[in-house]
Design an enzyme around this catalytic site. Structure first.
Site, PDB file in Angstrom:
ATOM      1  N   TYR A 105     -40.490  -8.416  24.531  1.00 26.79           N
ATOM      2  CA  TYR A 105     -41.872  -8.336  24.036  1.00 26.79           C
ATOM      3  C   TYR A 105     -41.988  -8.982  22.658  1.00 26.79           C
ATOM      4  O   TYR A 105     -42.794  -9.885  22.444  1.00 26.79           O
ATOM      5  CB  TYR A 105     -42.280  -6.871  23.979  1.00 26.79           C
ATOM      6  CG  TYR A 105     -43.723  -6.613  23.621  1.00 26.79           C
ATOM      7  CD1 TYR A 105     -44.746  -6.906  24.526  1.00 26.79           C
ATOM      8  CD2 TYR A 105     -44.067  -6.047  22.400  1.00 26.79           C
ATOM      9  CE1 TYR A 105     -46.074  -6.646  24.212  1.00 26.79           C
ATOM     10  CE2 TYR A 105     -45.390  -5.784  22.075  1.00 26.79           C
ATOM     11  CZ  TYR A 105     -46.389  -6.072  22.986  1.00 26.79           C
ATOM     12  OH  TYR A 105     -47.698  -5.813  22.660  1.00 26.79           O
ATOM     13  N   ASP A 106     -41.119  -8.552  21.713  1.00 24.49           N
ATOM     14  CA  ASP A 106     -41.201  -9.050  20.329  1.00 24.49           C
ATOM     15  C   ASP A 106     -41.057 -10.575  20.273  1.00 24.49           C
ATOM     16  O   ASP A 106     -41.884 -11.275  19.687  1.00 24.49           O
ATOM     17  CB  ASP A 106     -40.088  -8.459  19.456  1.00 24.49           C
ATOM     18  CG  ASP A 106     -40.172  -6.953  19.337  1.00 24.49           C
ATOM     19  OD1 ASP A 106     -40.929  -6.348  20.111  1.00 24.49           O
ATOM     20  OD2 ASP A 106     -39.479  -6.388  18.475  1.00 24.49           O
ATOM     21  N   VAL A 143     -49.255   8.510  21.797  1.00 22.18           N
ATOM     22  CA  VAL A 143     -50.491   9.303  21.731  1.00 22.18           C
ATOM     23  C   VAL A 143     -50.807   9.916  23.096  1.00 22.18           C
ATOM     24  O   VAL A 143     -51.063  11.126  23.207  1.00 22.18           O
ATOM     25  CB  VAL A 143     -51.680   8.454  21.219  1.00 22.18           C
ATOM     26  CG1 VAL A 143     -52.976   9.237  21.321  1.00 22.18           C
ATOM     27  CG2 VAL A 143     -51.443   8.024  19.768  1.00 22.18           C
ATOM     28  N   ARG A 189     -46.152   5.508  12.316  1.00 19.62           N
ATOM     29  CA  ARG A 189     -47.003   4.473  12.901  1.00 19.62           C
ATOM     30  C   ARG A 189     -48.397   4.673  12.286  1.00 19.62           C
ATOM     31  O   ARG A 189     -48.695   5.738  11.747  1.00 19.62           O
ATOM     32  CB  ARG A 189     -47.105   4.616  14.426  1.00 19.62           C
ATOM     33  CG  ARG A 189     -45.814   4.376  15.193  1.00 19.62           C
ATOM     34  CD  ARG A 189     -45.349   2.936  15.133  1.00 19.62           C
ATOM     35  NE  ARG A 189     -44.185   2.705  15.991  1.00 19.62           N
ATOM     36  CZ  ARG A 189     -42.913   2.911  15.621  1.00 19.62           C
ATOM     37  NH1 ARG A 189     -42.635   3.363  14.410  1.00 19.62           N
ATOM     38  NH2 ARG A 189     -41.933   2.662  16.467  1.00 19.62           N
ATOM     39  N   ARG A 191     -38.796   1.961  12.101  1.00 18.11           N
ATOM     40  CA  ARG A 191     -38.807   3.166  11.283  1.00 18.11           C
ATOM     41  C   ARG A 191     -40.194   3.450  10.690  1.00 18.11           C
ATOM     42  O   ARG A 191     -40.599   4.581  10.514  1.00 18.11           O
ATOM     43  CB  ARG A 191     -37.780   2.940  10.165  1.00 18.11           C
ATOM     44  CG  ARG A 191     -37.349   4.146   9.406  1.00 18.11           C
ATOM     45  CD  ARG A 191     -36.621   5.152  10.270  1.00 18.11           C
ATOM     46  NE  ARG A 191     -36.592   6.448   9.600  1.00 18.11           N
ATOM     47  CZ  ARG A 191     -36.444   7.608  10.211  1.00 18.11           C
ATOM     48  NH1 ARG A 191     -36.322   7.671  11.512  1.00 18.11           N
ATOM     49  NH2 ARG A 191     -36.432   8.729   9.521  1.00 18.11           N
ATOM     50  N   ARG A 218     -44.401   1.683  10.056  1.00 16.84           N
ATOM     51  CA  ARG A 218     -45.327   0.595  10.371  1.00 16.84           C
ATOM     52  C   ARG A 218     -46.715   0.922   9.835  1.00 16.84           C
ATOM     53  O   ARG A 218     -47.256   1.986  10.100  1.00 16.84           O
ATOM     54  CB  ARG A 218     -45.382   0.407  11.876  1.00 16.84           C
ATOM     55  CG  ARG A 218     -46.133  -0.833  12.253  1.00 16.84           C
ATOM     56  CD  ARG A 218     -46.236  -0.964  13.734  1.00 16.84           C
ATOM     57  NE  ARG A 218     -45.030  -1.462  14.357  1.00 16.84           N
ATOM     58  CZ  ARG A 218     -44.733  -1.240  15.631  1.00 16.84           C
ATOM     59  NH1 ARG A 218     -45.493  -0.497  16.371  1.00 16.84           N
ATOM     60  NH2 ARG A 218     -43.650  -1.763  16.150  1.00 16.84           N
TER      61      ARG A 218
HETATM   62  N1  UDP Z   1     -42.392   8.463  20.543  1.00 20.80           N
HETATM   63  C1  UDP Z   1     -42.073   9.808  20.571  1.00 20.80           C
HETATM   64  N2  UDP Z   1     -42.303  10.494  21.719  1.00 20.80           N
HETATM   65  C2  UDP Z   1     -42.847   9.923  22.826  1.00 20.80           C
HETATM   66  C3  UDP Z   1     -43.186   8.552  22.781  1.00 20.80           C
HETATM   67  C4  UDP Z   1     -42.933   7.852  21.623  1.00 20.80           C
HETATM   68  O1  UDP Z   1     -41.584  10.376  19.572  1.00 20.80           O
HETATM   69  O2  UDP Z   1     -43.057  10.640  23.838  1.00 20.80           O
HETATM   70  C5  UDP Z   1     -42.177   7.711  19.285  1.00 20.80           C
HETATM   71  C6  UDP Z   1     -41.397   6.415  19.440  1.00 20.80           C
HETATM   72  O3  UDP Z   1     -40.012   6.644  19.345  1.00 20.80           O
HETATM   73  C7  UDP Z   1     -41.935   5.591  18.287  1.00 20.80           C
HETATM   74  C8  UDP Z   1     -43.376   6.070  18.112  1.00 20.80           C
HETATM   75  O4  UDP Z   1     -43.448   7.316  18.802  1.00 20.80           O
HETATM   76  O5  UDP Z   1     -41.231   5.875  17.099  1.00 20.80           O
HETATM   77  C9  UDP Z   1     -44.391   5.122  18.704  1.00 20.80           C
HETATM   78  O6  UDP Z   1     -43.963   4.802  20.000  1.00 20.80           O
HETATM   79  P1  UDP Z   1     -44.872   4.012  21.038  1.00 20.80           P
HETATM   80  O7  UDP Z   1     -44.061   3.837  22.273  1.00 20.80           O
HETATM   81  O8  UDP Z   1     -46.198   4.674  21.166  1.00 20.80           O
HETATM   82  O9  UDP Z   1     -45.179   2.611  20.352  1.00 20.80           O
HETATM   83  P2  UDP Z   1     -44.294   1.559  19.506  1.00 20.80           P
HETATM   84  O10 UDP Z   1     -44.988   1.488  18.199  1.00 20.80           O
HETATM   85  O11 UDP Z   1     -42.878   2.064  19.366  1.00 20.80           O
HETATM   86  O12 UDP Z   1     -44.369   0.304  20.289  1.00 20.80           O
END
Ligand code: UDP
Ligand code: UDP
Length: 260
Positions: free
Chosen positions: A91-92, A134, A157, A221, A223
């Site tokens: 993806y990245d 979310v 995030r 870590r 964002r």
């Molecule tokens: N995350 C979490 N529990 C979950 C899903 C995600 O703690 O059930 C964490 C994940 O490790 C990340 C952050 O939530 O640090 C955002 O994850 P997401 O997959 O929503 O988006 P990303 O920004 O990583 O693409």
């Protein structure tokens, strides 16, 4: 029309929003090769289409181009910190290559491009099995099931409500002068994952407990977007705060949980 963006498409158009690509880590890692093709072959095809039709074209890029960022908050000038062979790289790097193609088509052929770097977006009509944080937390909270925190839950995030994002994309497309530079679109309100979980438990009136699971590899870590450029170029500012946005999203998920 239903069409796979990795194949050429000959239609007459005047605006193209290239939003094609799964955005949830669970989904884009399901078939990583196909994710790369969607980003790269997809960009080539839509850019070829824009070049032929002289259409304006907007690319849905991502905060993931910054990888696990060493600069905080992230400005568009930051080049990023991406593992090119990691689990997220389909993806990245796919999205980074797409940006590269967009800027090449702009410079070489004068294609009228707009590149939005979208930060974590949420809202009603996400799928319950989307896999991002979310929707996971809300579905778990509504069912009074354990809330799955990956790692220590201190990673951050910044969450943007879907209506704000959409208005930003439309504003960027509508701008009369072409924007040959990427533009961050996101809400700078930054949250830790444990805080987010607690907020959702409270707003949903849930009895869920937190459980801690393994952190996925290369999970960024922190964002947070710097949105000064969006403010200046398109007079855009996110309007919906996390409390209001989460309430609307929780209401939506409660509705579909009752009437699946
Ligand atoms: N995350 C979490 N529990 C979950 C899903 C995600 O703690 O059930 C964490 C994940 O490790 C990340 C952050 O939530 O640090 C955002 O994850 P997401 O997959 O929503 O988006 P990303 O920004 O990583 O693409
Ligand atoms: N393309 C398309 N629709 C169009 C024009 C082009 O799908 O209306 C695709 C086609 O597959 C082409 C790619 O976009 O290979 C890139 O187009 P470009 O004009 O840059 O490349 P060329 O056709 O010169 O190889």
């Amino acid at each position: 029309m239903r069409h796979d963006v990795t194949f050429p498409l000959y239609v007459e158009v005047d605006e193209i929003y290239n939003l094609a690509c799964p955005a949830s880590p669970v989904h884009y890692q399901f078939d990583p090769v196909q994710t790369i093709k969607t980003c790269v072959h997809g960009a080539i095809n839509v850019l070829g289409l824009a070049k032929r039709t002289k259409a304006r074209i907007l690319q849905a890029s991502t905060s993931e181009v910054y990888g696990d960022p060493a600069v905080h908050p992230q400005t568009e000038g930051y080049w990023g910190n991406v593992n090119p062979i990691g689990l997220r790289s389909c993806y990245d790097e796919g999205k980074r290559c797409a940006e590269s193609l967009f800027f090449r088509y702009h410079r070489q052929y004068g294609v009228d491009i707009r590149v939005a770097r979208i930060f974590n977006t949420y809202g009603p009509r996400m799928l319950p099995n989307d896999g991002r944080v979310v929707s996971n937390f809300i579905v778990q909270a509504i069912r009074d099931e354990p809330i799955t925190i990956y790692g220590d839950g201190l990673q951050t995030r910044s969450f943007c409500y879907v209506d704000d994002l959409v208005s930003g994309l439309i504003a960027l497309m509508s701008m009369d002068t072409p924007a040959p530079e990427p533009v961050n679109l996101g809400n700078p309100e930054e949250r830790g994952m444990v805080d987010l979980a607690k907020l959702i438990i409270e707003l949903a009136g849930s009895r869920s407990q937190l459980v801690y699971e393994r952190i996925p590899a290369d999970d960024p870590r922190q964002r947070k977007p710097d949105v000064a450029r969006a403010r200046q170029l398109i007079k855009w500012n996110p309007k919906v705060g996390i409390m209001d946005g989460l309430k609307k999203t929780i209401d939506y998920f409660k509705l579909i949980e009752i009437n699946p």
